[in-house]
Write an enzyme that holds these catalytic residues in place. Sequence first.
Site, PDB file in Angstrom:
ATOM      1  N   HIS A 191      40.756  33.198  86.657  1.00 24.88           N
ATOM      2  CA  HIS A 191      42.211  33.081  86.692  1.00 24.88           C
ATOM      3  C   HIS A 191      42.722  32.484  85.381  1.00 24.88           C
ATOM      4  CE1 HIS A 191      45.948  31.724  89.189  1.00 24.88           C
ATOM      5  NE2 HIS A 191      46.163  32.869  88.549  1.00 24.88           N
TER       6      HIS A 191
ATOM      7  N   ASP B 296      44.922  48.508  69.177  1.00 17.50           N
ATOM      8  CA  ASP B 296      44.743  49.728  68.399  1.00 17.50           C
ATOM      9  C   ASP B 296      43.661  49.486  67.344  1.00 17.50           C
ATOM     10  OD1 ASP B 296      46.024  48.359  66.200  1.00 17.50           O
ATOM     11  OD2 ASP B 296      47.976  49.074  66.884  1.00 17.50           O
TER      12      ASP B 296
ATOM     13  N   HIS C 202      54.807  40.088  66.708  1.00 14.92           N
ATOM     14  CA  HIS C 202      53.457  40.611  66.492  1.00 14.92           C
ATOM     15  C   HIS C 202      52.514  39.549  65.906  1.00 14.92           C
ATOM     16  CE1 HIS C 202      50.428  43.665  66.123  1.00 14.92           C
ATOM     17  NE2 HIS C 202      50.339  43.514  64.815  1.00 14.92           N
TER      18      HIS C 202
ATOM     19  N   TYR D  44      51.580  49.125  67.020  1.00 11.62           N
ATOM     20  CA  TYR D  44      51.939  48.155  68.065  1.00 11.62           C
ATOM     21  C   TYR D  44      51.423  48.532  69.450  1.00 11.62           C
ATOM     22  CZ  TYR D  44      54.902  46.398  64.340  1.00 11.62           C
ATOM     23  OH  TYR D  44      55.349  45.918  63.145  1.00 11.62           O
TER      24      TYR D  44
ATOM     25  N   ASN E 183      49.155  47.328  71.415  1.00 12.33           N
ATOM     26  CA  ASN E 183      48.303  46.162  71.661  1.00 12.33           C
ATOM     27  C   ASN E 183      48.853  45.376  72.836  1.00 12.33           C
ATOM     28  OD1 ASN E 183      46.897  46.486  68.973  1.00 12.33           O
ATOM     29  ND2 ASN E 183      48.952  46.018  68.245  1.00 12.33           N
TER      30      ASN E 183
END
Length: 133
Positions: free
Chosen positions: A20, A28, A100, A122, A124
């Site tokens: 947990h 990418d 990012h 992007y 990801n």
Amino acid sequence: MKKIGCLNSELSYVISKLGHFDTITIGDCGLPVPDGVQRIDLAVTYGVPSFDDVFKVVDIEAKFQKVTIASEALEQNPQFCQKIQDWALANNVKVELVPHDELKKLSAKSKAVVRTGECTAYSNVILESNVSF
């Protein structure tokens, strides 16, 4: 030999050890992997395997409570963003948007970074594990 699910032994092992609040990053082919974080490099060539191919397998294998994506994806990769948001809504998963650069820093806390052959900017995510009961 496993008959179903994730056949990559490294990826299967990391998923099986998620507890947990643990995280795993799927990225990418250009996402940097921080020093000290396990790299699971699945990229064969540009586009193979795709982000979607890997994401689907990981989603089948584990339960998640939060997904983090780069805020830049809203404009730079809206189709990807919409897919992730639709998946999150259907699975009661919280969506968090961060710059990012912050996503790259957060990936340093992941149990592993999975590198796909995806070459769409992007693409990801950081997935935070939930309990399955």
